[in-house]
Design a protein around this motif. Structure first.
Motif, short mmCIF file in Angstrom:
data_model
loop_
_atom_site.label_atom_id
_atom_site.label_comp_id
_atom_site.label_asym_id
_atom_site.label_seq_id
_atom_site.Cartn_x
_atom_site.Cartn_y
_atom_site.Cartn_z
N TYR A 1 0.70 -1.53 -0.53
CA TYR A 1 -0.05 0.11 0.10
C TYR A 1 1.42 0.62 0.06
N ASP B 1 -9.61 2.44 -2.14
CA ASP B 1 -10.88 1.69 -1.08
C ASP B 1 -10.12 1.35 -0.21
N ILE B 2 -8.73 1.69 -0.35
CA ILE B 2 -8.15 1.93 1.50
C ILE B 2 -7.95 3.19 1.47
N ALA C 1 -10.73 4.83 1.34
CA ALA C 1 -11.53 5.09 2.25
C ALA C 1 -11.88 4.91 3.60
N GLN C 2 -11.25 3.61 3.92
CA GLN C 2 -11.62 3.14 5.20
C GLN C 2 -10.52 4.16 5.60
N GLU C 3 -9.64 4.83 5.17
CA GLU C 3 -8.74 6.05 6.76
C GLU C 3 -9.85 7.17 6.35
N LEU D 1 -12.84 6.96 7.67
CA LEU D 1 -13.64 6.44 7.96
C LEU D 1 -12.48 6.23 9.08
N VAL D 2 -11.62 6.64 9.53
CA VAL D 2 -11.80 6.03 11.03
C VAL D 2 -11.17 7.16 11.03
N CYS E 1 -7.89 13.23 0.00
CA CYS E 1 -9.48 12.77 0.43
C CYS E 1 -10.36 13.33 1.24
N CYS F 1 -5.08 12.35 7.69
CA CYS F 1 -5.85 11.56 6.90
C CYS F 1 -5.49 10.47 5.85
N CYS F 2 -4.39 11.06 5.28
CA CYS F 2 -3.94 10.38 4.43
C CYS F 2 -2.18 10.35 4.13
#
Length: 140
Positions: free
Chosen positions: A42, A56-57, A59-61, A63-64, A118, A131-132
Motif C-alpha cells: 500500500y 478503497d483503502i 476510503a477506509q482511512e 472513515l477511521v 481524501c 488523514c492520508c
C-alpha cells in the motif's frame, strides 16, 4: 520453510487442545505477516501515486479519521462544559460564559482547508494531511 516430517513429529505428542492453540497462534502470525506485506505494498502504491489502486483503502482511512476526529471533538466539547476562567457550567452551544462573560474558544471550519486527495478538513497551517499523509494542495 519448515520440513513436513519435522512438523508432523512435533505434533504427534500434542493434545487436541495444544494442537488448536498451536494452529491459532500460527493463524495469528500468518495474519500479522500478511498485514505487514499489505501495508508495505500500500505504501509503495501511494508513493508511486497510483490512487485508483488504493481508493478503497483510502476510503477506509477517511472513515477511521472521521470517527477519531469526532471522538476528539466530543472530548473538546466535554472539556468546554466549564468556563476556563470561573469554572461555571456552560450552557450547551454557549459562546460566552453566563457568569463572567469569558468567550468559549471554538475551532471554526473557516480555519480549515480540504485535502485535495481524501477531502477531509485540515487546519490551514498544515503541510501534510493528517488523514492520508498527502502534501496539502497535492493529489496522491
Amino acid at each position: 520453510m519448515m520440513d513436513w516430517k519435522m512438523i508432523k513429529s512435533r505434533f504427534q505428542e500434542m493434545t487436541p487442545k495444544e494442537l488448536h492453540e498451536n494452529a491459532e497462534q500460527a493463524r495469528r502470525e500468518k495474519g500479522r505477516l500478511l498485514y505487514e506485506i499489505g501495508e508495505r505494498h500500500y505504501m509503495k502504491l501511494r508513493s508511486e501515486g497510483r490512487r485508483d489502486e488504493i481508493k478503497d483503502i483510502l476510503a477506509q482511512e477517511v472513515l477511521v479519521f472521521g470517527a477519531l476526529s469526532r471522538i476528539e471533538e466530543m472530548e473538546v466539547e466535554a472539556a468546554q462544559k466549564q468556563c476556563k476562567s470561573c469554572r461555571t457550567a456552560l450552557e450547551p452551544g454557549a459562546k460566552f460564559c453566563g457568569k463572567c462573560g469569558t468567550a468559549v474558544p471554538r475551532e471554526t471550519d473557516q480555519m480549515k482547508v480540504e485535502c485535495s486527495t481524501c477531502h477531509t478538513p485540515q487546519r490551514n497551517d498544515q503541510q501534510y494531511c493528517t488523514c492520508c499523509g498527502s502534501e496539502m494542495g497535492q493529489h496522491l
